[in-house]
Design a protein around this motif. Structure first.
Motif, short mmCIF file in Angstrom:
data_model
loop_
_atom_site.label_atom_id
_atom_site.label_comp_id
_atom_site.label_asym_id
_atom_site.label_seq_id
_atom_site.Cartn_x
_atom_site.Cartn_y
_atom_site.Cartn_z
N ILE A 1 -37.36 -38.70 25.22
CA ILE A 1 -37.05 -37.67 24.24
C ILE A 1 -38.10 -37.70 23.12
N PHE A 2 -38.66 -36.55 22.83
CA PHE A 2 -39.65 -36.42 21.77
C PHE A 2 -39.11 -35.44 20.72
N ILE A 3 -39.09 -35.87 19.47
CA ILE A 3 -38.61 -35.02 18.38
C ILE A 3 -39.72 -34.88 17.34
N PHE A 4 -40.01 -33.65 16.99
CA PHE A 4 -41.05 -33.36 16.00
C PHE A 4 -40.40 -32.73 14.76
N ILE A 5 -40.72 -33.28 13.60
CA ILE A 5 -40.13 -32.79 12.35
C ILE A 5 -41.23 -32.17 11.49
N SER A 6 -41.02 -30.92 11.09
CA SER A 6 -42.08 -30.20 10.38
C SER A 6 -41.50 -29.25 9.34
N ASN A 7 -42.22 -29.11 8.22
CA ASN A 7 -41.86 -28.11 7.21
C ASN A 7 -42.46 -26.74 7.53
N THR A 8 -43.35 -26.70 8.52
CA THR A 8 -43.96 -25.43 8.93
C THR A 8 -42.88 -24.43 9.32
N ALA A 9 -43.06 -23.20 8.93
CA ALA A 9 -42.14 -22.09 9.20
C ALA A 9 -40.95 -22.09 8.24
N GLY A 10 -40.92 -23.02 7.29
CA GLY A 10 -39.84 -23.03 6.31
C GLY A 10 -39.77 -21.73 5.54
N THR A 11 -40.94 -21.20 5.16
CA THR A 11 -40.99 -19.94 4.42
C THR A 11 -40.49 -18.78 5.28
N GLU A 12 -40.93 -18.73 6.55
CA GLU A 12 -40.50 -17.67 7.46
C GLU A 12 -38.99 -17.71 7.69
N ILE A 13 -38.45 -18.91 7.83
CA ILE A 13 -37.00 -19.06 8.03
C ILE A 13 -36.25 -18.59 6.79
N LEU A 14 -36.77 -18.95 5.62
CA LEU A 14 -36.15 -18.52 4.35
C LEU A 14 -36.13 -17.00 4.25
N HIS A 15 -37.25 -16.37 4.55
CA HIS A 15 -37.33 -14.91 4.44
C HIS A 15 -36.36 -14.23 5.42
N GLN A 16 -36.25 -14.77 6.63
CA GLN A 16 -35.34 -14.19 7.60
C GLN A 16 -33.88 -14.34 7.15
N THR A 17 -33.59 -15.50 6.57
CA THR A 17 -32.23 -15.74 6.07
C THR A 17 -31.92 -14.81 4.89
N LEU A 18 -32.91 -14.64 4.01
CA LEU A 18 -32.74 -13.73 2.88
C LEU A 18 -32.54 -12.29 3.36
N HIS A 19 -33.25 -11.92 4.43
CA HIS A 19 -33.11 -10.58 5.01
C HIS A 19 -31.67 -10.35 5.46
N PHE A 20 -31.11 -11.33 6.16
CA PHE A 20 -29.72 -11.22 6.61
C PHE A 20 -28.78 -11.14 5.40
N TYR A 21 -29.07 -11.96 4.40
CA TYR A 21 -28.22 -12.02 3.20
C TYR A 21 -28.20 -10.67 2.48
N HIS A 22 -29.38 -10.07 2.30
CA HIS A 22 -29.46 -8.79 1.58
C HIS A 22 -28.87 -7.64 2.39
N GLU A 23 -28.78 -7.80 3.70
CA GLU A 23 -28.15 -6.79 4.53
C GLU A 23 -26.64 -6.98 4.61
N GLY A 24 -26.15 -8.05 3.93
CA GLY A 24 -24.72 -8.30 3.92
C GLY A 24 -24.19 -8.95 5.18
N LYS A 25 -25.10 -9.48 5.99
CA LYS A 25 -24.68 -10.13 7.24
C LYS A 25 -24.27 -11.58 6.97
N ASP A 26 -23.30 -12.02 7.72
CA ASP A 26 -22.82 -13.39 7.57
C ASP A 26 -23.87 -14.37 8.07
N ARG A 27 -24.01 -15.48 7.37
CA ARG A 27 -24.99 -16.50 7.75
C ARG A 27 -24.79 -16.96 9.20
N ASP A 28 -23.54 -17.12 9.59
CA ASP A 28 -23.25 -17.62 10.93
C ASP A 28 -23.58 -16.63 12.04
N SER A 29 -23.93 -15.39 11.65
CA SER A 29 -24.31 -14.40 12.67
C SER A 29 -25.78 -14.53 13.06
N ILE A 30 -26.54 -15.34 12.30
CA ILE A 30 -27.95 -15.59 12.66
C ILE A 30 -27.97 -16.44 13.93
#
Length: 438
Positions: free
Chosen positions: A303-332
């Motif tokens: 088992i190989f596990i890689f931990i990275s902060n890369t894409a943190g900004t992209e994930i934040l923006h996508q989550t914010l997009h769902f939030y501003h559209e009024g979608k539930d977090r768990d629907s992502i």
């Protein structure tokens, strides 16, 4: 009558011993003490209980779940956990191969039936229960029901304890829970996987990536992260000088080959992948491929596990997009974010995966996105920290005002709504100490 009086006296001593054991060894868990004592006493004093007692223990790492089950065993059986009628079953180890699931069901049924037939007060402890195959869980259900008996055996005096692992330690990460549990379970129960499991964990600071990798190790290995076959590699310390990349490549190859040669289920956790020298990550490529073996060694169960902060900004923006559209977090869903993550990992020049063959040749099993934590998740993390550091003895005593005060010390986005923490739980220890020691 004499025998009944003697039995009641023994139960009274048992309950007293259980209470003392929990009070002496399980700190700050008043609810646990009360609930466990009540249910065990009720079952033990009832000569004809309506059904077996089944306790499901939930909580964060090091909150006493496993110790509680041990104390219960010690209070009931003379030999405690060493009794032949106490069975500790690690879900990831008791059923490692999916192809044998029917065999495992038969073995589990035989274990329960044989033991309860010989000792009606038998105890079965299922550790990492949430990692257990659902088909195997179904095999337990008849013994938990209120049947008078099954094939002449009464199971209503038996004790079943279920200990959960991942879900109670990671807040606000439904995608992580689903993806990690599914991939780890599938890999561990496959007797002949097609390739090594490789999970790439991405997200902002303090969202639970390192904690998740530690929980995975704890669920598979007896010694958890201290096992000699679990290797934590922090890039900023282990691979700190780009000029030494040739040496690092050789050392990394030797580490992987030696460990897997000694234990085919070895685990390698690469933290701070962003700080790895360019090109070093591709040293791992042969071990992630579909080869039957390399120089006589099979790496497909590793088992190989890689931990990275890369894409943190992209994930934040996508989550914010769902939030501003009024979608539930768990629907992502994973499919909403995974492509963003893999693209960012391959194209970011600050990523250890930049233009890596591992990415370009699709050798990562899954990209697991960690969503930014909301204020409510931060408050849960703060409560855990305050209990861990013994500022309070149990959850009910944690002052909401103090939790809010600590949470207010952190930074949030969007600026006008203060909803998502910009640093996750990363700065909670510093801010908690600042507030609590004032």
């Amino acid at each position: 009558m004499h025998e009944n009086a003697s039995y009641q006296q023994n139960v009274k001593c048992l309950v007293s011993g259980l209470s003392k054991g929990l009070q002496d060894k399980i700190y700050g868990q008043r609810i646990v003490l009360k609930a466990v004592r009540r249910h065990i006493k009720a079952n033990m004093t009832n000569d004809d209980p309506s059904k077996a007692v089944s306790l499901s223990l939930h909580g964060g790492t090091c909150t006493g779940k496993t110790n509680t089950s041990y104390i219960i065993a010690q209070s009931i059986y003379k030999k405690g956990m060493q009794s032949k009628f106490v069975h500790l079953l690690s879900s990831t180890k008791a059923s490692p191969h999916e192809i044998h699931i029917d065999q495992y069901k038969d073995e589990l049924k035989e274990l329960i039936e044989t033991n309860v037939k010989n000792c009606e007060r038998s105890m079965f402890i299922f550790d990492k229960f949430d990692m257990m195959p659902s088909d195997l869980i179904d095999a337990i259900i008849p013994y938990l029901d209120d049947h008078d008996n099954l094939n002449g055996i009464n199971y209503r005096k038996a004790i079943f304890i279920f200990i959960r692992s991942l879900q109670d330690n990671i807040y606000g990460q439904h995608i992580v829970l689903q993806a990690v549990k599914r991939h780890i379970k599938a890999h561990m129960i496959d007797e002949n996987p097609s390739k090594a499991l490789s999970l790439s964990l991405h997200g902002g600071a303090g969202t639970g990536k390192t904690t998740t990798s530690s929980i995975i190790a704890q669920s598979i290995y007896d010694k958890g992260t201290t096992s000699q076959f679990v290797h934590f590699l922090f890039s900023t310390t282990v691979f700190s000088h780009k000029i030494d990349i040739r040496q690092y490549k050789q050392e990394l190859k030797e580490l992987i080959e030696t460990s897997v040669n000694n234990c085919e289920r070895s685990m390698f956790i690469f933290d701070e992948v962003d700080a790895m020298p360019p090109g070093l990550i591709d040293t791992i490529k042969p071990y992630l491929d579909y080869y039957d073996n390399l120089s006589g060694i099979n790496y497909r169960k590793a088992i190989f596990i890689f931990i990275s902060n890369t894409a943190g900004t992209e994930i934040l923006h996508q989550t914010l997009h769902f939030y501003h559209e009024g979608k539930d977090r768990d629907s992502i869903e994973l499919k909403d974010v995974e492509k963003l993550v893999s693209t960012a990992a391959a194209n970011s020049e600050t990523s250890g995966f930049y233009q890596s063959e591992i990415i370009l040749r699709h050798m990562i099993t899954a990209y697991v996105p960690f969503l930014p934590l909301e204020r409510k998740h931060i408050c849960q993390c703060i409560k855990d920290f305050l209990l861990k550091k013994k500022y309070y003895t149990n959850y009910s005593k944690v002052k909401k005002k103090k939790v809010r005060e600590i949470a207010d010390q952190l930074q949030y986005l969007p600026e006008d709504e203060q909803y998502f923490s910009t640093t996750g739980s990363k700065r909670i220890p510093d801010k908690a100490v600042f507030v609590m020691e004032d």
